[in-house]
Write a protein that holds these residues in place. Structure first.
Motif, PDB file in Angstrom:
ATOM      1  N   THR A 140      24.729  11.199  49.191  1.00 13.89           N
ATOM      2  CA  THR A 140      25.222  12.298  49.985  1.00 13.89           C
ATOM      3  C   THR A 140      25.355  11.921  51.204  1.00 13.89           C
ATOM      4  OG1 THR A 140      23.389  13.496  49.963  1.00 13.89           O
ATOM      5  CG2 THR A 140      25.025  14.206  48.346  1.00 13.89           C
ATOM      6  N   SER A 141      26.259  12.580  52.067  1.00 13.98           N
ATOM      7  CA  SER A 141      26.164  12.264  53.533  1.00 13.98           C
ATOM      8  C   SER A 141      25.575  13.324  54.272  1.00 13.98           C
ATOM      9  CB  SER A 141      27.621  12.209  54.068  1.00 13.98           C
ATOM     10  OG  SER A 141      27.735  11.951  55.382  1.00 13.98           O
ATOM     11  N   PRO A 142      24.634  13.149  55.391  1.00 16.85           N
ATOM     12  CA  PRO A 142      24.583  11.912  56.025  1.00 16.85           C
ATOM     13  C   PRO A 142      23.552  10.851  55.623  1.00 16.85           C
ATOM     14  CG  PRO A 142      23.485  13.581  57.305  1.00 16.85           C
ATOM     15  CD  PRO A 142      24.103  14.166  55.830  1.00 16.85           C
ATOM     16  N   ASN A 170      19.554   9.139  47.528  1.00 15.41           N
ATOM     17  CA  ASN A 170      20.181   8.524  48.857  1.00 15.41           C
ATOM     18  C   ASN A 170      19.453   7.169  49.268  1.00 15.41           C
ATOM     19  OD1 ASN A 170      22.276  10.355  49.481  1.00 15.41           O
ATOM     20  ND2 ASN A 170      20.927  12.074  49.911  1.00 15.41           N
ATOM     21  N   GLU A 225      19.835  21.243  51.100  1.00 12.50           N
ATOM     22  CA  GLU A 225      21.197  21.801  51.161  1.00 12.50           C
ATOM     23  C   GLU A 225      21.775  21.692  49.739  1.00 12.50           C
ATOM     24  OE1 GLU A 225      24.302  22.934  53.826  1.00 12.50           O
ATOM     25  OE2 GLU A 225      22.184  22.911  53.892  1.00 12.50           O
ATOM     26  N   CYS A 226      21.519  20.717  49.045  1.00 11.38           N
ATOM     27  CA  CYS A 226      22.250  20.457  47.774  1.00 11.38           C
ATOM     28  C   CYS A 226      21.693  21.712  46.969  1.00 11.38           C
ATOM     29  CB  CYS A 226      22.047  19.233  46.916  1.00 11.38           C
ATOM     30  SG  CYS A 226      22.586  17.753  47.988  1.00 11.38           S
ATOM     31  N   LYS A 248      33.807  11.704  45.861  1.00 10.03           N
ATOM     32  CA  LYS A 248      33.905  12.741  44.893  1.00 10.03           C
ATOM     33  C   LYS A 248      34.456  12.364  43.445  1.00 10.03           C
ATOM     34  CE  LYS A 248      36.427  15.495  47.433  1.00 10.03           C
ATOM     35  NZ  LYS A 248      37.137  16.887  48.058  1.00 10.03           N
ATOM     36  N   ASP A 277      18.395  17.396  53.466  1.00  9.85           N
ATOM     37  CA  ASP A 277      19.594  17.255  52.582  1.00  9.85           C
ATOM     38  C   ASP A 277      19.494  17.736  51.128  1.00  9.85           C
ATOM     39  OD1 ASP A 277      22.212  15.177  52.406  1.00  9.85           O
ATOM     40  OD2 ASP A 277      21.129  15.213  50.350  1.00  9.85           O
ATOM     41  N   THR A 295      29.625  15.274  50.890  1.00  9.45           N
ATOM     42  CA  THR A 295      28.840  16.342  51.449  1.00  9.45           C
ATOM     43  C   THR A 295      27.997  16.967  50.339  1.00  9.45           C
ATOM     44  OG1 THR A 295      30.391  18.135  51.260  1.00  9.45           O
ATOM     45  CG2 THR A 295      30.294  16.776  53.295  1.00  9.45           C
ATOM     46  N   PRO A 296      26.806  17.658  50.478  1.00 16.17           N
ATOM     47  CA  PRO A 296      26.114  18.391  49.404  1.00 16.17           C
ATOM     48  C   PRO A 296      27.162  19.448  48.687  1.00 16.17           C
ATOM     49  CG  PRO A 296      24.641  18.146  51.347  1.00 16.17           C
ATOM     50  CD  PRO A 296      26.060  17.748  51.914  1.00 16.17           C
ATOM     51  N   GLU A 297      27.958  19.943  49.574  1.00 18.90           N
ATOM     52  CA  GLU A 297      28.635  21.158  48.754  1.00 18.90           C
ATOM     53  C   GLU A 297      29.613  20.252  47.817  1.00 18.90           C
ATOM     54  OE1 GLU A 297      31.148  25.182  49.759  1.00 18.90           O
ATOM     55  OE2 GLU A 297      30.969  23.688  51.424  1.00 18.90           O
ATOM     56  N   GLU A 298      30.231  19.511  48.276  1.00 18.26           N
ATOM     57  CA  GLU A 298      31.252  18.667  47.482  1.00 18.26           C
ATOM     58  C   GLU A 298      30.774  18.023  46.062  1.00 18.26           C
ATOM     59  OE1 GLU A 298      34.258  17.070  50.882  1.00 18.26           O
ATOM     60  OE2 GLU A 298      32.729  15.702  50.574  1.00 18.26           O
TER      61      GLU A 298
END
Length: 210
Positions: free
Chosen positions: A14-16, A44, A72-73, A195, A69, A24-27
């Motif tokens: 995931t980014s960053p 990561n 956030e996930c 994705k 990160d 991104t975590p949401e994606e």
């Protein structure tokens, strides 16, 4: 008997934290859900690899970026009751990488010497906590890899026998090694940086991995 099957992705970026990832975590969470996955391990790129985090930070602040990160996930995963597991992928010698399964932020915080450690020291420290070290995408051929090869067998617990971003030839070579070393744990991973790659590998289990 529980006949439900749970799918888990074991190799995700995931980014960053991973400079090469566009997810991104949401994606990531949305893609896993759409693909019917119960969860994943966040692996990561760490300090020796293609990290997106400033290596000039103190060790504690550097590791914290990875924890943030991961959290956030986890935040987005709650929506789907999904299992998100902390992990890392680290370069341990000449562009060769290991996936660490079972590692925790607390373990990393306690071992700043890992910032410059080789495969032997990584294996020693990780095994002291019961963490598995799996060689990622063995036999991968890239310009940045001087020579596609295996890490010392006494520094790994297994290999990523299927990597969705490897060629079929690379994965077949990994299968040959797996057949010759029955002690190895074998895993499959998407090595997802986009994705559309998130659901291209992983494992199926009959129990949730929390």
């Amino acid at each position: 008997m529980n006949s439900k099957i749970y799918k888990y992705q074991l190799h995700t970026h995931t980014s960053p934290c991973s400079a090469c990832s566009g997810i991104t975590p949401e994606e990531l969470i949305e893609s896993l859900h759409e693909g019917g996955y119960q969860g994943c391990v966040i692996t990561n790129h760490f300090i020796g690899g293609n990290t997106g985090i400033d290596r000039g930070l103190s060790w504690q602040k550097f590791v914290k970026q990875y924890v943030d990160d991961y959290l956030e996930c986890c935040k987005y995963a709650k929506k789907y009751d999904m299992d998100i597991i902390f992990g890392i992928e680290e370069v341990v010698v000449a562009a060769l990488e290991i996936l660490c399964y079972g590692v925790t932020p607390e373990m990393l915080f306690a071992h700043p010497e890992l910032a410059s450690a080789g495969p032997e020291e990584w294996y020693k420290v990780m095994h002291s906590y019961g963490v598995l070290c799996i060689q990622a995408h063995p036999f991968r051929e890239r310009d940045y890899i001087p020579k596609a090869r295996m890490l010392p067998f006494d520094c790994i617990d297994g290999i990523e026998v299927y990597n969705a971003c490897n060629t079929e030839k690379n994965n077949k070579e990994a299968e040959v090694i797996a057949a010759e070393h029955s002690k190895f744990i074998l895993v499959s991973g998407a090595d997802a940086h986009r994705k559309e790659d998130v659901c291209r590998g992983g494992i199926e289990t009959t129990k949730r991995i929390r």
